[in-house]
Design an enzyme around this catalytic site. Structure first.
Site, PDB file in Angstrom:
ATOM      1  N   LYS A  13      99.166  35.669  32.692  1.00 47.19           N
ATOM      2  CA  LYS A  13      99.270  34.540  31.851  1.00 47.19           C
ATOM      3  C   LYS A  13      97.893  34.753  30.738  1.00 47.19           C
ATOM      4  O   LYS A  13      97.249  35.365  30.789  1.00 47.19           O
ATOM      5  CB  LYS A  13      98.931  33.539  32.792  1.00 47.19           C
ATOM      6  CG  LYS A  13     100.129  33.160  33.864  1.00 47.19           C
ATOM      7  CD  LYS A  13      99.541  31.937  34.893  1.00 47.19           C
ATOM      8  CE  LYS A  13     100.777  31.775  35.819  1.00 47.19           C
ATOM      9  NZ  LYS A  13     100.315  30.677  36.837  1.00 47.19           N
ATOM     10  N   TYR A  53     110.324  28.290  34.968  1.00 43.62           N
ATOM     11  CA  TYR A  53     109.838  27.373  36.230  1.00 43.62           C
ATOM     12  C   TYR A  53     111.011  26.733  36.968  1.00 43.62           C
ATOM     13  O   TYR A  53     110.947  26.461  38.181  1.00 43.62           O
ATOM     14  CB  TYR A  53     108.611  26.485  36.152  1.00 43.62           C
ATOM     15  CG  TYR A  53     107.358  27.506  36.145  1.00 43.62           C
ATOM     16  CD1 TYR A  53     106.963  28.035  37.294  1.00 43.62           C
ATOM     17  CD2 TYR A  53     106.632  27.566  34.974  1.00 43.62           C
ATOM     18  CE1 TYR A  53     105.829  28.916  37.340  1.00 43.62           C
ATOM     19  CE2 TYR A  53     105.416  28.441  34.846  1.00 43.62           C
ATOM     20  CZ  TYR A  53     105.068  28.995  35.949  1.00 43.62           C
ATOM     21  OH  TYR A  53     104.137  29.740  36.124  1.00 43.62           O
ATOM     22  N   ASN A 155      95.062  30.764  37.178  1.00 45.15           N
ATOM     23  CA  ASN A 155      95.273  31.751  38.231  1.00 45.15           C
ATOM     24  C   ASN A 155      95.520  33.133  37.520  1.00 45.15           C
ATOM     25  O   ASN A 155      96.251  33.976  38.605  1.00 45.15           O
ATOM     26  CB  ASN A 155      95.969  30.990  39.527  1.00 45.15           C
ATOM     27  CG  ASN A 155      97.370  30.808  39.078  1.00 45.15           C
ATOM     28  OD1 ASN A 155      97.993  31.013  37.862  1.00 45.15           O
ATOM     29  ND2 ASN A 155      97.882  30.015  39.868  1.00 45.15           N
ATOM     30  N   HIS A 158     101.494  35.300  37.170  1.00 45.41           N
ATOM     31  CA  HIS A 158     102.640  34.798  37.769  1.00 45.41           C
ATOM     32  C   HIS A 158     103.321  35.978  38.511  1.00 45.41           C
ATOM     33  O   HIS A 158     103.344  36.961  37.770  1.00 45.41           O
ATOM     34  CB  HIS A 158     103.576  34.218  36.872  1.00 45.41           C
ATOM     35  CG  HIS A 158     104.912  33.996  37.209  1.00 45.41           C
ATOM     36  ND1 HIS A 158     105.310  32.841  38.493  1.00 45.41           N
ATOM     37  CD2 HIS A 158     106.023  34.798  37.570  1.00 45.41           C
ATOM     38  CE1 HIS A 158     106.683  33.132  38.647  1.00 45.41           C
ATOM     39  NE2 HIS A 158     107.086  34.169  38.210  1.00 45.41           N
ATOM     40  N   GLU A 169     114.424  35.483  37.341  1.00 42.32           N
ATOM     41  CA  GLU A 169     113.528  35.748  36.255  1.00 42.32           C
ATOM     42  C   GLU A 169     113.619  36.847  35.372  1.00 42.32           C
ATOM     43  O   GLU A 169     113.322  36.856  34.350  1.00 42.32           O
ATOM     44  CB  GLU A 169     112.234  35.734  37.009  1.00 42.32           C
ATOM     45  CG  GLU A 169     111.903  34.193  37.650  1.00 42.32           C
ATOM     46  CD  GLU A 169     110.475  34.101  38.439  1.00 42.32           C
ATOM     47  OE1 GLU A 169     110.277  32.947  38.773  1.00 42.32           O
ATOM     48  OE2 GLU A 169     109.906  35.092  38.551  1.00 42.32           O
TER      49      GLU A 169
HETATM   50  P1  GDP Z   1     102.665  30.432  42.030  1.00 42.37           P
HETATM   51  O1  GDP Z   1     104.028  30.652  42.646  1.00 42.37           O
HETATM   52  O2  GDP Z   1     101.515  30.683  43.122  1.00 42.37           O
HETATM   53  O3  GDP Z   1     102.327  30.543  40.615  1.00 42.37           O
HETATM   54  O4  GDP Z   1     102.617  28.669  42.188  1.00 42.37           O
HETATM   55  P2  GDP Z   1     103.942  27.498  41.895  1.00 42.37           P
HETATM   56  O5  GDP Z   1     105.107  28.237  41.541  1.00 42.37           O
HETATM   57  O6  GDP Z   1     103.762  26.631  42.997  1.00 42.37           O
HETATM   58  O7  GDP Z   1     103.158  26.935  40.629  1.00 42.37           O
HETATM   59  C1  GDP Z   1     103.090  27.389  39.318  1.00 42.37           C
HETATM   60  C2  GDP Z   1     101.924  27.310  38.718  1.00 42.37           C
HETATM   61  O8  GDP Z   1     101.647  25.975  38.393  1.00 42.37           O
HETATM   62  C3  GDP Z   1     100.675  27.748  39.341  1.00 42.37           C
HETATM   63  O9  GDP Z   1     100.362  29.165  39.212  1.00 42.37           O
HETATM   64  C4  GDP Z   1      99.373  27.058  38.789  1.00 42.37           C
HETATM   65  O10 GDP Z   1      99.085  27.548  37.512  1.00 42.37           O
HETATM   66  C5  GDP Z   1     100.226  25.593  38.409  1.00 42.37           C
HETATM   67  N1  GDP Z   1     100.184  24.875  39.520  1.00 42.37           N
HETATM   68  C6  GDP Z   1     100.790  24.615  40.778  1.00 42.37           C
HETATM   69  N2  GDP Z   1     100.543  23.472  41.432  1.00 42.37           N
HETATM   70  C7  GDP Z   1      99.507  22.937  40.609  1.00 42.37           C
HETATM   71  C8  GDP Z   1      98.616  21.690  40.962  1.00 42.37           C
HETATM   72  O11 GDP Z   1      98.816  21.117  41.943  1.00 42.37           O
HETATM   73  N3  GDP Z   1      97.910  21.332  39.943  1.00 42.37           N
HETATM   74  C9  GDP Z   1      97.647  21.998  38.890  1.00 42.37           C
HETATM   75  N4  GDP Z   1      96.547  21.579  37.941  1.00 42.37           N
HETATM   76  N5  GDP Z   1      98.222  23.249  38.537  1.00 42.37           N
HETATM   77  C10 GDP Z   1      99.194  23.535  39.605  1.00 42.37           C
HETATM   78 MG    MG Z   2     105.976  30.025  41.943  1.00 38.99          MG
END
Ligand code: GDP
Ligand code: MG
Length: 200
Positions: A13, A53, A155, A158, A169
């Site tokens: 990212k 997403y 973080n 991805h 994807e």
């Molecule tokens: P991943 O698969 O671990 O990357 O997580 P997800 O697919 O659930 O979410 C995608 C991305 O959205 C995450 O990597 C974070 O950058 C962001 N994100 C997810 N949940 C939150 C949240 O509750 N708050 C905020 N600020 N960002 C979030």
């Molecule tokens: Mg994810």
């Protein structure tokens, strides 16, 4: 399909690029034995980020529920507990975050690639994920800090969450001709059934 043929999408990212961690992150996947079969640098549009997403119809629900669970564990009160409302807010922030600068997209191939890459990457929240993972070692962002500053959690990377998600994807990010089928010498020691030919 043999497990060694599994493929997963990894995207470094914009914060990963700005933190000059490209080499470090790629090194983790190389060292465990995975093979890089496609790679490119680009600046995604917000529309593309949304497409990415929402490929998985369950993503909105699962991501919202994950956030509610994390809040409950910390005794934190959220403005809403509806997972879909939570994810709608997250998606807005994610679009800004991922479209803010260049990213590096890659396809990694190898045994149980989806599961093991996720293990190397760590959990969504750097604050609470394990030391030793990419998100645990190189950044300390948290849900509370990101939410109070009204931005996505930074973080670094991805990684696809399931084999099904990975396939969708990969098809979104890469054309078939951008993926290179080739032999990596180390695959012999990782996967060959007979280890003959080592001794002279
Ligand atoms: P991943 O698969 O671990 O990357 O997580 P997800 O697919 O659930 O979410 C995608 C991305 O959205 C995450 O990597 C974070 O950058 C962001 N994100 C997810 N949940 C939150 C949240 O509750 N708050 C905020 N600020 N960002 C979030
Ligand atoms: Mg994810």
């Amino acid at each position: 399909m043999h497990p060694k043929k599994e493929r997963t999408l990894v995207v470094i990212k914009p914060d990963g690029i700005q933190r000059t961690l490209i080499g470090e992150i790629i090194g983790r996947f190389e060292k465990i034995g995975f093979k890089l079969v496609a790679m490119k640098m680009l600046v995604p549009t917000e529309e593309f980020v949304e497409q990415h997403y929402t490929l998985d119809p369950e993503w909105r629900r699962v991501t919202g529920e994950k956030r509610v669970k994390a809040a409950k564990e910390k005794g934190e009160v959220l403005p809403t507990e509806d997972p879909y409302e939570i994810t709608a807010i997250i998606l807005q922030k994610l679009k800004k975050y991922l479209a803010s600068g260049p990213v590096v997209a890659m396809i990694w191939e190898g045994a149980h690639a989806v599961e093991i890459v996720r293990k190397l990457v760590g959990g969504t929240e750097p604050r609470s994920t394990d030391v030793g993972s990419i998100r645990g070692d190189y950044v300390m962002d948290s849900y509370i800090m990101a939410d109070s500053d009204d931005r996505a959690i930074r973080n670094l990377v991805h990684a696809s969450g399931s084999v099904e998600e990975a396939n969708k994807e990969i098809a979104l990010w890469f054309r078939p001709e951008e993926v290179i089928n080739y032999r990596l010498v180390q695959e012999e020691i990782l996967y060959d059934v007979n280890l003959d030919g080592i001794l002279e």
